[in-house]
Design an enzyme around this catalytic site. Structure first.
Site, PDB file in Angstrom:
ATOM      1  N   ASN A   9      -4.182 -49.806   7.274  1.00  0.00           N
ATOM      2  CA  ASN A   9      -5.289 -50.890   6.919  1.00  0.00           C
ATOM      3  C   ASN A   9      -5.500 -51.429   8.546  1.00  0.00           C
ATOM      4  OD1 ASN A   9      -6.657 -53.364   6.681  1.00  0.00           O
ATOM      5  ND2 ASN A   9      -5.174 -54.359   5.310  1.00  0.00           N
ATOM      6  N   LYS A  11      -7.726 -53.651   9.488  1.00  0.00           N
ATOM      7  CA  LYS A  11      -8.122 -54.975   9.306  1.00  0.00           C
ATOM      8  C   LYS A  11      -9.450 -55.102  10.294  1.00  0.00           C
ATOM      9  CE  LYS A  11      -3.701 -56.367   8.078  1.00  0.00           C
ATOM     10  NZ  LYS A  11      -2.744 -57.750   7.800  1.00  0.00           N
ATOM     11  N   HIS A  95      -6.867 -57.618  -1.049  1.00  0.00           N
ATOM     12  CA  HIS A  95      -5.637 -57.800   0.060  1.00  0.00           C
ATOM     13  C   HIS A  95      -5.568 -59.464  -0.036  1.00  0.00           C
ATOM     14  CE1 HIS A  95      -3.626 -58.201   3.924  1.00  0.00           C
ATOM     15  NE2 HIS A  95      -3.584 -57.008   3.953  1.00  0.00           N
ATOM     16  N   GLU A  97      -5.346 -61.369   2.366  1.00  0.00           N
ATOM     17  CA  GLU A  97      -6.318 -62.019   3.249  1.00  0.00           C
ATOM     18  C   GLU A  97      -7.448 -62.323   2.694  1.00  0.00           C
ATOM     19  OE1 GLU A  97      -5.542 -59.241   6.534  1.00  0.00           O
ATOM     20  OE2 GLU A  97      -3.454 -60.087   6.712  1.00  0.00           O
ATOM     21  N   GLU A 167       2.465 -56.321  -1.441  1.00  0.00           N
ATOM     22  CA  GLU A 167       2.653 -56.996  -0.151  1.00  0.00           C
ATOM     23  C   GLU A 167       3.053 -58.417  -0.420  1.00  0.00           C
ATOM     24  OE1 GLU A 167       0.377 -54.372   2.713  1.00  0.00           O
ATOM     25  OE2 GLU A 167      -1.357 -56.041   1.876  1.00  0.00           O
ATOM     26  N   GLY A 173       2.409 -59.228   8.693  1.00  0.00           N
ATOM     27  CA  GLY A 173       1.988 -59.558  10.289  1.00  0.00           C
ATOM     28  C   GLY A 173       3.253 -60.388  10.827  1.00  0.00           C
ATOM     29  N   SER A 213       4.644 -55.558   7.351  1.00  0.00           N
ATOM     30  CA  SER A 213       5.488 -55.342   8.510  1.00  0.00           C
ATOM     31  C   SER A 213       6.159 -53.815   8.218  1.00  0.00           C
ATOM     32  CB  SER A 213       6.415 -56.470   8.684  1.00  0.00           C
ATOM     33  OG  SER A 213       5.791 -57.524   9.205  1.00  0.00           O
ATOM     34  N   GLY A 234      -0.387 -52.340   8.364  1.00  0.00           N
ATOM     35  CA  GLY A 234      -1.216 -52.907   9.075  1.00  0.00           C
ATOM     36  C   GLY A 234      -0.982 -52.683  10.791  1.00  0.00           C
ATOM     37  N   GLY A 235      -0.599 -53.858  11.103  1.00  0.00           N
ATOM     38  CA  GLY A 235      -0.393 -53.584  12.933  1.00  0.00           C
ATOM     39  C   GLY A 235       0.262 -52.175  13.181  1.00  0.00           C
TER      40      GLY A 235
END
Ligand code: PGA
Length: 250
Positions: A9, A11, A95, A97, A167, A173, A213, A234-235
């Site tokens: 993802n 983002k 999600h 967010e 999640e 994150g 994470s 993500g990251g």
């Protein structure tokens, strides 16, 4: 029996050039991976440039959101048909967010999930508790409620095209992950709920990803859990070598 599904993802990251560079690096470093399913979910603006690069590779395309209508007066929105046309196979829905910054609730996510399935997209429906809910012992109750709200009226035969991503919001994150045992326990609860929403045999076919994470150095122990069928990353999906290591979990 459930094929592991590793999804990146991205983002709201990557310019057009950065997106193309990232995918080219991924394809080069991945080689042929056939036992795991791999998806990248870039921003809408990058989808069109990546589709031809990914054609014929083992990496599939996904989007990060969509609206439920097929077309019409919905300024600023993107429809399931548009995502299909550009080559998306998956779409992330609900999600945390989106829930937190754009006010998405389970009823809206449910409409989106139904529309995605109707138009042949595979929704990755995200659920997860916030820190205060976990600390007060309500994590399972919250997640079950999100599932029941987001997955209403989905026919059992459509359920196998669905993916659930657990999640925990406090893990996204932050560098904090759920312990493999805590994640497994929640995934088992999710599978139990999916069985109630469809049937036990169908629930065994649905992939449940863990997200929050996920990194190269924790993916192996998470993926070793019996009910963890993949990761939503993500990251660590923004660096080709990290994502490739995650995809090649052991
Ligand atoms: P993270 O994000 O891997 O950066 O924690 C996961 C996600 O939000 O899907």
């Amino acid at each position: 029996m459930r094929r592991p599904l590793l999804a990146g993802n991205w983002k709201m990251n990557t310019s057009l050039t950065e997106g193309v560079d990232l995918v080219e690096a991924l394809i080069e470093q991945l080689g042929a991976v056939t036992d795991h399913e791999i998806v990248v979910c870039p921003p809408f603006t990058v989808l069109g440039a990546l589709a031809p690069l990914l054609a014929g590779t083992s990496v599939q395309l996904g989007a990060q959101n969509m609206f439920y209508a097929a077309n019409g007066a919905y300024t600023g929105e993107i429809s399931p048909l548009m995502l299909r046309e550009i080559g998306c196979v998956y779409v992330i829905l609900g999600h945390s967010e989106r829930r937190q910054y754009f006010g998405e609730d389970d009823a809206l996510i449910n409409r989106k999930a139904l529309a995605a399935l109707e138009h042949g997209l595979r929704p990755i429906v995200c659920v997860g508790e916030v820190k205060a809910e976990r600390d007060s012992g309500r994590a399972e109750e919250v997640v079950v409620q999100q599932l029941r709200g987001s997955l209403q009226n989905i026919k059992p035969e459509q359920m196998q095209n669905l993916v659930v991503a657990y999640e925990p919001v406090w893990a996204i994150g932050t560098g904090d992950t759920a312990t493999p045992a805590d994640a497994q326990s929640m995934h088992a609860t999710i599978r139990h709920t999916l069985a109630e929403l469809s049937d036990a045999a169908t629930a065994q076919t649905i992939r449940i990803q863990y997200g929050g994470s996920v990194k190269a150095d924790n993916v192996d122990e998470l993926m070793a859990q019996p009910d963890i069928d993949g990761a939503l990353v993500g990251g660590a999906s923004l660096k080709a070598s990290d994502f490739v290591r995650i995809v090649r979990f052991q």
